[in-house]
Design a protein around this motif. Sequence first.
Motif, short mmCIF file in Angstrom:
data_model
loop_
_atom_site.label_atom_id
_atom_site.label_comp_id
_atom_site.label_asym_id
_atom_site.label_seq_id
_atom_site.Cartn_x
_atom_site.Cartn_y
_atom_site.Cartn_z
N ASN A 2 -27.58 2.51 37.28
CA ASN A 2 -29.02 2.63 37.02
C ASN A 2 -29.39 4.02 36.49
O ASN A 2 -28.57 4.95 36.48
CB ASN A 2 -29.82 2.26 38.27
N PRO A 4 -31.46 6.51 37.61
CA PRO A 4 -31.34 7.69 38.48
C PRO A 4 -29.90 8.18 38.61
O PRO A 4 -29.65 9.39 38.58
CB PRO A 4 -31.89 7.20 39.82
N ASN A 5 -28.95 7.26 38.72
CA ASN A 5 -27.55 7.67 38.83
C ASN A 5 -27.05 8.31 37.53
O ASN A 5 -26.26 9.25 37.55
CB ASN A 5 -26.67 6.50 39.24
N ASP A 59 -34.22 12.42 39.22
CA ASP A 59 -33.48 11.22 39.65
C ASP A 59 -34.07 10.64 40.93
O ASP A 59 -34.20 9.43 41.08
CB ASP A 59 -31.97 11.47 39.75
N ALA A 63 -35.70 6.93 41.35
CA ALA A 63 -35.08 6.07 42.37
C ALA A 63 -36.12 5.53 43.34
O ALA A 63 -36.11 4.34 43.68
CB ALA A 63 -33.99 6.83 43.11
N ARG A 64 -37.05 6.40 43.76
CA ARG A 64 -38.08 5.96 44.71
C ARG A 64 -39.15 5.11 44.02
O ARG A 64 -39.56 4.07 44.54
CB ARG A 64 -38.71 7.17 45.40
N LEU A 68 -34.85 2.06 43.10
CA LEU A 68 -33.48 2.05 42.60
C LEU A 68 -32.56 2.90 43.47
O LEU A 68 -31.55 3.41 43.00
CB LEU A 68 -33.45 2.55 41.15
N VAL A 69 -32.94 3.06 44.73
CA VAL A 69 -32.11 3.83 45.65
C VAL A 69 -30.86 3.02 45.96
O VAL A 69 -30.94 1.85 46.34
CB VAL A 69 -32.88 4.16 46.95
N THR A 70 -29.71 3.64 45.73
CA THR A 70 -28.43 2.97 45.98
C THR A 70 -27.56 3.86 46.85
O THR A 70 -27.78 5.07 46.95
CB THR A 70 -27.67 2.70 44.66
N GLY A 73 -26.06 6.48 44.68
CA GLY A 73 -27.01 7.57 44.44
C GLY A 73 -27.14 8.50 45.64
O GLY A 73 -27.20 9.72 45.49
N ASP A 77 -25.97 12.18 44.50
CA ASP A 77 -27.03 13.19 44.38
C ASP A 77 -26.69 14.47 45.15
O ASP A 77 -26.71 15.56 44.58
CB ASP A 77 -28.38 12.61 44.81
#
Length: 192
Positions: A2, A4-5, A59, A63-64, A68-70, A73, A77
């Motif tokens: 995704n 953010p990553n 990122d 993500a938030r 898309l928080v994984t 990630g 991060d």
Amino acid sequence: MNLPNKITISRIFLIPLFMIFFLVPFSIGDIHLLGTTIPLAHFIGAIIFIIAAATDWLDGYYARKYQLVTNLGKFLDPLADKLLITAALIALVELQLLPAWIAIVIISREFAVTGIRLVAAADGDVIAASQLGKLKTVSQIVAISALMLHNWPFQAISLPFDMIAIYIATFLTIVSGIEYFQKNQHILLKSK
């Protein structure tokens, strides 16, 4: 992978770029800002560092906002943060802009925390950064940026902001490390 990553990975790829400008001994002149003279290569390196550090906020925001928080990630991060900070600290020590003991304290804490994260990951647990850990990262970025910019703009008024900031960052590094170990001691006890 995704967005953010991908942004997090871009932070990792910016590290060699800022290191080239900051450490390679070539002279492309100086820049004069409000009574402060900074080697232009250091200025460019510092700007790249600041851009890389800003991707940490970016990122997290994406993500938030887009949910898309994984786990990847949550792992990448803080790793990208640690790589960026470690590279900058070592560069500052190399150029004698930072006492080595401060770099050792900060890097040691980062290695210790990463060790606990790896033990947790082996058990399928992912540990997200705490608020104090995030404040520690921001303080480190501010302090490192000030050191890379040779204390600009504070040098003009003889305020050692860069050193004050790095001492605050070191203090927050120690305190957040203690908090981290207290909150996650169950992981170490479980792994015995």
